[in-house]
Design a protein around this motif. Structure first.
Motif, PDB file in Angstrom:
ATOM      1  N   TRP A 187       0.826  -1.203   0.000  1.00  0.00           N
ATOM      2  CA  TRP A 187       0.000   0.000   0.000  1.00  0.00           C
ATOM      3  C   TRP A 187       0.865   1.260   0.000  1.00  0.00           C
ATOM      4  CZ3 TRP A 187      -0.932   3.753   3.932  1.00  0.00           C
ATOM      5  CH2 TRP A 187      -2.022   4.596   3.679  1.00  0.00           C
ATOM      6  N   LYS A 188       1.926   1.254   0.809  1.00  0.00           N
ATOM      7  CA  LYS A 188       2.800   2.418   0.871  1.00  0.00           C
ATOM      8  C   LYS A 188       3.550   2.610  -0.446  1.00  0.00           C
ATOM      9  CE  LYS A 188       4.831   3.748   4.582  1.00  0.00           C
ATOM     10  NZ  LYS A 188       5.706   3.841   5.788  1.00  0.00           N
ATOM     11  N   TYR A 189       3.868   1.521  -1.119  1.00  0.00           N
ATOM     12  CA  TYR A 189       4.497   1.639  -2.435  1.00  0.00           C
ATOM     13  C   TYR A 189       3.542   2.344  -3.394  1.00  0.00           C
ATOM     14  CZ  TYR A 189       6.180   0.286  -7.060  1.00  0.00           C
ATOM     15  OH  TYR A 189       6.599   0.308  -8.369  1.00  0.00           O
ATOM     16  N   GLY A 190       2.272   1.971  -3.375  1.00  0.00           N
ATOM     17  CA  GLY A 190       1.293   2.653  -4.209  1.00  0.00           C
ATOM     18  C   GLY A 190       1.211   4.135  -3.868  1.00  0.00           C
ATOM     19  N   CYS A 191       1.229   4.454  -2.579  1.00  0.00           N
ATOM     20  CA  CYS A 191       1.210   5.860  -2.171  1.00  0.00           C
ATOM     21  C   CYS A 191       2.424   6.602  -2.711  1.00  0.00           C
ATOM     22  CB  CYS A 191       1.179   5.963  -0.653  1.00  0.00           C
ATOM     23  SG  CYS A 191      -0.381   5.453   0.107  1.00  0.00           S
ATOM     24  N   SER A 192       3.576   5.946  -2.699  1.00  0.00           N
ATOM     25  CA  SER A 192       4.801   6.589  -3.188  1.00  0.00           C
ATOM     26  C   SER A 192       4.737   6.861  -4.680  1.00  0.00           C
ATOM     27  CB  SER A 192       6.028   5.722  -2.864  1.00  0.00           C
ATOM     28  OG  SER A 192       6.123   4.603  -3.739  1.00  0.00           O
ATOM     29  N   ARG A 193       3.842   6.144  -5.376  1.00  0.00           N
ATOM     30  CA  ARG A 193       3.652   6.365  -6.811  1.00  0.00           C
ATOM     31  C   ARG A 193       2.457   7.290  -7.077  1.00  0.00           C
ATOM     32  NH1 ARG A 193       6.001   2.953 -10.167  1.00  0.00           N
ATOM     33  NH2 ARG A 193       5.884   4.828 -11.454  1.00  0.00           N
ATOM     34  N   ALA A 194       1.947   7.923  -6.020  1.00  0.00           N
ATOM     35  CA  ALA A 194       0.821   8.863  -6.114  1.00  0.00           C
ATOM     36  C   ALA A 194      -0.467   8.187  -6.565  1.00  0.00           C
ATOM     37  CB  ALA A 194       1.150  10.035  -7.039  1.00  0.00           C
ATOM     38  N   VAL A 195      -0.613   6.903  -6.244  1.00  0.00           N
ATOM     39  CA  VAL A 195      -1.858   6.195  -6.537  1.00  0.00           C
ATOM     40  C   VAL A 195      -2.909   6.628  -5.515  1.00  0.00           C
ATOM     41  CG1 VAL A 195      -2.977   3.935  -6.663  1.00  0.00           C
ATOM     42  CG2 VAL A 195      -0.653   4.230  -7.561  1.00  0.00           C
ATOM     43  N   THR A 196      -4.086   7.031  -5.986  1.00  0.00           N
ATOM     44  CA  THR A 196      -5.161   7.458  -5.083  1.00  0.00           C
ATOM     45  C   THR A 196      -6.478   6.764  -5.370  1.00  0.00           C
ATOM     46  OG1 THR A 196      -5.668   9.336  -6.533  1.00  0.00           O
ATOM     47  CG2 THR A 196      -4.164   9.746  -4.686  1.00  0.00           C
ATOM     48  N   GLY A 197      -6.526   5.954  -6.410  1.00  0.00           N
ATOM     49  CA  GLY A 197      -7.739   5.221  -6.763  1.00  0.00           C
ATOM     50  C   GLY A 197      -7.337   3.935  -7.455  1.00  0.00           C
ATOM     51  N   THR A 198      -8.306   3.171  -7.892  1.00  0.00           N
ATOM     52  CA  THR A 198      -8.004   1.925  -8.594  1.00  0.00           C
ATOM     53  C   THR A 198      -9.028   1.691  -9.701  1.00  0.00           C
ATOM     54  OG1 THR A 198      -9.304   0.654  -6.995  1.00  0.00           O
ATOM     55  CG2 THR A 198      -6.912   0.797  -6.605  1.00  0.00           C
ATOM     56  N   PRO A 199      -8.634   0.996 -10.766  1.00  0.00           N
ATOM     57  CA  PRO A 199      -7.263   0.556 -11.051  1.00  0.00           C
ATOM     58  C   PRO A 199      -6.420   1.697 -11.618  1.00  0.00           C
ATOM     59  CG  PRO A 199      -8.704  -0.132 -12.825  1.00  0.00           C
ATOM     60  CD  PRO A 199      -9.598   0.522 -11.785  1.00  0.00           C
ATOM     61  N   VAL A 200      -5.128   1.638 -11.318  1.00  0.00           N
ATOM     62  CA  VAL A 200      -4.144   2.563 -11.869  1.00  0.00           C
ATOM     63  C   VAL A 200      -3.033   1.724 -12.489  1.00  0.00           C
ATOM     64  CG1 VAL A 200      -2.351   4.251 -11.262  1.00  0.00           C
ATOM     65  CG2 VAL A 200      -4.657   4.494 -10.333  1.00  0.00           C
ATOM     66  N   TYR A 201      -2.474   2.212 -13.598  1.00  0.00           N
ATOM     67  CA  TYR A 201      -1.470   1.445 -14.329  1.00  0.00           C
ATOM     68  C   TYR A 201      -0.165   2.221 -14.432  1.00  0.00           C
ATOM     69  CZ  TYR A 201      -5.846  -0.688 -15.739  1.00  0.00           C
ATOM     70  OH  TYR A 201      -7.092  -1.263 -15.716  1.00  0.00           O
ATOM     71  N   ALA A 202       0.928   1.510 -14.240  1.00  0.00           N
ATOM     72  CA  ALA A 202       2.259   2.046 -14.535  1.00  0.00           C
ATOM     73  C   ALA A 202       2.852   1.182 -15.631  1.00  0.00           C
ATOM     74  CB  ALA A 202       3.139   2.026 -13.293  1.00  0.00           C
ATOM     75  N   VAL A 203       3.349   1.812 -16.670  1.00  0.00           N
ATOM     76  CA  VAL A 203       3.918   1.097 -17.809  1.00  0.00           C
ATOM     77  C   VAL A 203       5.404   1.403 -17.878  1.00  0.00           C
ATOM     78  CG1 VAL A 203       3.827   0.717 -20.294  1.00  0.00           C
ATOM     79  CG2 VAL A 203       1.723   1.254 -19.038  1.00  0.00           C
ATOM     80  N   ASN A 204       6.215   0.370 -17.732  1.00  0.00           N
ATOM     81  CA  ASN A 204       7.673   0.528 -17.701  1.00  0.00           C
ATOM     82  C   ASN A 204       8.090   1.606 -16.698  1.00  0.00           C
ATOM     83  OD1 ASN A 204       7.976  -1.494 -19.596  1.00  0.00           O
ATOM     84  ND2 ASN A 204       8.039  -0.095 -21.334  1.00  0.00           N
TER      85      ASN A 204
END
Length: 228
Positions: A187-204
């Motif tokens: 969860w904290k990793y997602g926070c560090s990537r500024a994730v605030t909702g779902t689904p969210v995608y990171a590509v490369n």
């Protein structure tokens, strides 16, 4: 629920910044990988799917896109790996329990010699279905946490390959501190990537707002284009 209560989610991330589980410098152990998991690190297409097991949008992303995309990647030998990273949203009261149940189920399936990718497929096909409706906030409002694990979550994850004989190990696992910390770290990793909702995608490694609206065919076209 991509936009709903984003401020609440961000605030929760901020307030938990000093919690015991650190933001990991090595994220390779977070979540589950599927697709082509033999692609060397730094090569091909690497997609991170930040998902909430109680979120209808995450369920739709699995059922309508990534379930078939996974099959297509494997069948056609695409150099693409997908990783599902659990990101429990604070306003979904049972999503943490669902994610912890998934982690423990994965551990128990590993003891049954089920690989990481197949374990996630089984878990997703058990939780990210209409069974999700049985652990929405209102449906469990009068239940204790222990009752939810025993009478709601365990019957659901049995569809992933657990049996009645696994019940005691499952209940012990969801009460195990290291598993709790593992999920907090995710969860904290997602926070560090500024994730605030779902689904969210990171590509490369790059969070993509555009990818949030992609269809199955658009994901296929993107992955194919990346390999040329």
């Amino acid at each position: 629920m991509k936009a709903a209560l984003c401020l609440l989610a961000f605030s929760a991330c901020y307030l938990a910044a000093d919690a015991q589980a650190p933001i990991p410098t090595d994220q390779t152990e977070l979540g589950w990988r599927f697709g082509n998991t033999d692609v060397p690190a730094g090569e091909g297409t690497f997609i991170e799917l930040f998902g909430d097991f109680q979120c209808p949008d995450t369920r739709d992303a699995w059922q309508n896109v990534f379930k078939e995309l996974d099959q297509w990647i494997v069948k056609t030998g695409q150099t693409a790996t997908v990783r599902y990273v659990p990101f429990p949203l604070p306003y979904h009261f049972n999503t943490y329990r669902a994610a912890l149940s998934a982690i423990v189920t994965g551990q128990l399936l590993k003891k049954k010699q089920v690989g990481e990718s197949d374990a996630f497929r089984a878990i997703a096909n058990a939780i990210l279905t209409d069974k999700q409706d049985t652990f929405q906030n209102a449906e469990t409002a009068n239940m204790t946490s222990g009752q939810i694990y025993e009478h709601v979550m365990f019957p659901i994850v049995q569809a992933a390959g657990l049996t009645a004989a696994d019940k005691d190990a499952f209940l012990a696992g969801v009460a195990d501190r290291p598993n709790d910390l593992q999920l907090r770290t995710s969860w904290k990793y997602g926070c560090s990537r500024a994730v605030t909702g779902t689904p969210v995608y990171a590509v490369n490694g790059v969070v993509s707002d555009e990818a949030a609206g992609w269809s199955l065919e658009q994901w296929k076209a993107f992955i194919t284009g990346q390999s040329h």
